[in-house]
Design an enzyme around this catalytic site. Structure first.
Site, PDB file in Angstrom:
ATOM      1  N   GLU A  96       0.815  -1.217   0.000  1.00  0.00           N
ATOM      2  CA  GLU A  96       0.000   0.000   0.000  1.00  0.00           C
ATOM      3  C   GLU A  96       0.849   1.268   0.000  1.00  0.00           C
ATOM      4  O   GLU A  96       0.364   2.354   0.298  1.00  0.00           O
ATOM      5  CB  GLU A  96      -0.962  -0.031   1.192  1.00  0.00           C
ATOM      6  N   LYS A 118     -15.772  -1.771   2.385  1.00  0.00           N
ATOM      7  CA  LYS A 118     -15.018  -2.263   1.223  1.00  0.00           C
ATOM      8  C   LYS A 118     -16.026  -2.877   0.263  1.00  0.00           C
ATOM      9  O   LYS A 118     -16.641  -3.895   0.590  1.00  0.00           O
ATOM     10  CB  LYS A 118     -14.008  -3.329   1.662  1.00  0.00           C
TER      11      LYS A 118
END
Length: 430
Positions: free
Chosen positions: A208, A340
């Site tokens: 990330e 999500k």
């Protein structure tokens, strides 16, 4: 006369995500528009998530998605071609019926979500509207405070840190553009601070975009972050606060019923004490998944104990699933949802999950996955929902910056109307 909003074609293909693994991309066509969406994929996945269909076998080491692609092209496409592209909920419901399982394991959540998001984008484009406005209407104007994951541990990194993410939140900024500048400046100073202390190899980045230095104790990254924030010219807490994602399902030893952090065993009471100490010592404003995904009792304890001053976020606990969210609300477990879209599998269900949370006074953090693409849908979704928070990695790697750059564009488009909630990220309207 042909209906300009009628779906005329649906095409799915296999593309690569940010980790070099295959994922699904879908295009939906009408006579006047096209919408394209690519599906993300997680590394630390909750056991209750909707199922991502993978092919198995030797091709792509078993991670191919040709079955999911075929399910779009052969099963979903013939059913939705001819439907009105603006009928989002009808299309999503039809796909759920075609699949017929609780966890979307028949067609695959990656197939269904690709179509769901591409439909929304094709509809927005047909109407000449930006996606955030198509989903959120004229009331969509709250920019999210970024939760930027600048130090990685857990399954996202190759170090010994058990907590998965150490994030910075620019709560003192006046606008999203200023917020992202603060994050970027701090990130570059952090790189220098880590290099000085741990050497050149310590500034390699994780999935990330965050750094994964050879740290073990959970206080190490927090101390380094304090130093970096101050050296960048900002005040820890007042201007830039901390958020943690413990992702504790990953360090819970099911056989012993203990949590193992930095080689030491904790029961839930002792782990709660560790969180209490961290919150007292550092400017932490949010903790995600402090206990494992079935430890509802642990979540209730920490929410009672720390929930008035710290956001307690359920990710693996809730997996964006309205049933589990309702259970949490009834029990008083957590006070925020990590949203999500690929955990639940359709845009309609993701929006329902957000509104179920909002109605209970819960915060909502719109989130990426560790395996991402250049698709920036979640940036629009965060604004559409007025969520006030987004979690989409460090200000590095194009798959992360695609979302930040889209938010910069949206704020510019909403000039004079856009609101950056700062310290009110949990409830921008209070």
């Amino acid at each position: 006369m042909e209906n300009p909003f009628e779906i005329t074609n649906v095409i799915a293909r296999e593309i690569l995500d940010s980790r070099g693994n295959p994922t699904v991309e879908v295009e939906v066509y009408t006579p006047i528009s096209m919408g394209r969406a690519a599906v993300p994929s997680g590394a630390s996945t909750g056991t209750h998530e909707a199922l991502e269909l993978r092919d198995g076998g030797s091709r792509y080491h078993g991670k191919g998605v040709r079955r999911a692609v075929e399910n779009v092209n052969k099963i979903i496409a013939p059913e939705i071609i001819g439907m009105d592209v603006t009928w989002q909920r009808d299309i999503d419901t039809l796909m759920l019926e075609l699949d017929g399982t609780e966890n979307k394991s028949n067609l695959g959540a990656n197939a269904i979500l690709g179509v769901s998001l591409a439909v929304a984008k094709a509809a927005a484009n047909a109407l000449g509207l930006p996606l955030y406005q198509y989903i959120g209407g004229t009331n969509a104007y709250v920019m999210p405070v970024p939760m930027s994951n600048v130090i990685n541990g857990g399954v996202h990194a190759g170090n010994e840190l058990d907590f998965q993410e150490f994030m910075i939140m620019p709560v003192g900024a006046d606008s999203f553009r200023e917020a992202i500048r603060w994050v970027s400046e701090t990130y570059h100073v952090l790189k220098k601070v880590i290099m000085e202390k741990y050497g050149r190899n310590a500034v390699n980045v994780g999935d990330e975009g965050g750094f994964a230095p050879p740290m073990k104790e959970v206080t190490e990254p927090l101390d380094v972050l304090i130093k970096a924030i101050e050296e960048a010219g900002y005040k820890p807490g007042d201007e830039i606060a901390f958020a943690l994602d413990a992702a504790s399902s990953e360090f819970f030893d099911g056989e012993k019923g203990k949590y193992v952090v930095a080689g030491k065993e904790y029961d839930k009471g002792e782990l709660l004490e560790l969180y209490r100490e961290l919150v007292t010592t550092y400017p932490i404003v949010s903790i995600e998944d402090p206990f494992h995904e079935e430890d509802w009792e642990g979540f209730v304890m920490i929410t009672k104990e720390l929930g008035s001053k710290v956001q307690i976020v359920g990710d693996d606990l809730f997996v964006t699933n309205p049933k589990r969210i309702r259970k949490g609300i009834e029990m008083g477990a957590a006070n925020a949802l990590l949203l999500k879209v690929n955990q639940i599998g359709t845009l309609s269900e993701a929006i329902d999950a957000a509104y179920t949370s909002f109605r209970a006074g819960y915060g909502v953090v719109v989130s990426h996955r560790s395996g991402e693409t250049e698709d920036a849908t979640i940036a629009d979704l965060a604004v559409a929902l007025n969520a006030g928070q987004i979690k989409t990695g460090a200000p590095a790697r194009s798959d992360r910056n695609a979302k930040y750059n889209q938010l910069i564009r949206i704020e510019e488009e909403l000039e004079g109307i856009a609101v950056y909630p700062g310290k009110k990220f949990r409830n921008p309207f209070l």
